[in-house]
Design a protein around this motif. Structure first.
Motif, mmCIF file in Angstrom:
data_model
loop_
_atom_site.group_PDB
_atom_site.id
_atom_site.type_symbol
_atom_site.label_atom_id
_atom_site.label_comp_id
_atom_site.label_asym_id
_atom_site.label_seq_id
_atom_site.Cartn_x
_atom_site.Cartn_y
_atom_site.Cartn_z
ATOM 1 N N VAL A 163 0.970 -2.901 -10.372
ATOM 2 C CA VAL A 163 0.221 -1.778 -10.959
ATOM 3 C C VAL A 163 -1.106 -1.574 -10.229
ATOM 4 O O VAL A 163 -1.499 -0.443 -9.928
ATOM 5 C CB VAL A 163 0.009 -2.006 -12.468
ATOM 6 N N SER A 175 -2.200 1.714 -8.071
ATOM 7 C CA SER A 175 -3.437 2.435 -8.372
ATOM 8 C C SER A 175 -4.311 2.563 -7.129
ATOM 9 O O SER A 175 -4.914 3.606 -6.882
ATOM 10 C CB SER A 175 -4.211 1.729 -9.480
ATOM 11 N N ASN A 233 1.811 6.031 -9.617
ATOM 12 C CA ASN A 233 1.743 5.796 -11.062
ATOM 13 C C ASN A 233 2.472 6.889 -11.831
ATOM 14 O O ASN A 233 3.163 6.607 -12.811
ATOM 15 C CB ASN A 233 0.290 5.698 -11.534
ATOM 16 N N ASP A 234 2.337 8.144 -11.390
ATOM 17 C CA ASP A 234 3.086 9.231 -12.022
ATOM 18 C C ASP A 234 4.585 9.022 -11.847
ATOM 19 O O ASP A 234 5.368 9.254 -12.766
ATOM 20 C CB ASP A 234 2.685 10.581 -11.431
ATOM 21 N N TRP A 235 4.983 8.576 -10.668
ATOM 22 C CA TRP A 235 6.394 8.341 -10.389
ATOM 23 C C TRP A 235 6.941 7.217 -11.253
ATOM 24 O O TRP A 235 8.048 7.306 -11.794
ATOM 25 C CB TRP A 235 6.560 8.037 -8.912
ATOM 26 N N MET A 236 6.159 6.126 -11.404
ATOM 27 C CA MET A 236 6.609 5.011 -12.237
ATOM 28 C C MET A 236 6.686 5.402 -13.713
ATOM 29 O O MET A 236 7.473 4.838 -14.457
ATOM 30 C CB MET A 236 5.692 3.799 -12.049
ATOM 31 N N ASN A 237 5.871 6.366 -14.125
ATOM 32 C CA ASN A 237 5.905 6.825 -15.516
ATOM 33 C C ASN A 237 6.877 7.971 -15.734
ATOM 34 O O ASN A 237 6.989 8.487 -16.841
ATOM 35 C CB ASN A 237 4.500 7.259 -15.964
ATOM 36 N N GLU A 250 6.750 11.057 -14.394
ATOM 37 C CA GLU A 250 6.111 12.367 -14.452
ATOM 38 C C GLU A 250 6.374 13.208 -13.205
ATOM 39 O O GLU A 250 6.086 14.400 -13.201
ATOM 40 C CB GLU A 250 4.607 12.204 -14.670
#
Length: 91
Positions: free
Chosen positions: A17, A21, A32-36, A38
């Motif tokens: 993480v 970041s 981070n967007d890809w992992m969530n 989005e």
């Protein structure tokens, strides 16, 4: 599951993480967007290009407003403007 393996799993997730970041901030990747979930592709720069264009528009608008403020300051600080204010105050 032993304590050591649990600590290693938590440590590697935390490291992942933090690395994501850092890469988001440095290269404007969207990991981070890809992992969530989005976005579908974290390396597409279409959103960042739009943000850059908005920033450039804001910078141009700020420069135009600064020029207008400078013009107003020169008008207000002119001696003729002060004399006109004093004459109007006498009426």
């Amino acid at each position: 599951m032993s304590t050591l393996s649990l600590v290693l799993i938590i440590g590697s997730i935390t490291s992942l993480v933090l690395l994501a970041s850092y890469l988001d901030a440095k290269f404007q990747w969207r990991l981070n967007d890809w992992m969530n979930g989005e976005c579908s592709n974290p390396f597409v720069k279409s959103v960042t290009d739009k943000q850059q264009q908005r920033l450039e528009e804001k910078d141009a608008q700020i420069e135009a407003l600064m020029a207008r403020i400078e013009t107003l300051e020169t008008i207000v600080t002119e001696p003729a403007y002060e004399l006109n204010r004093k004459i109007n105050a006498l009426k």
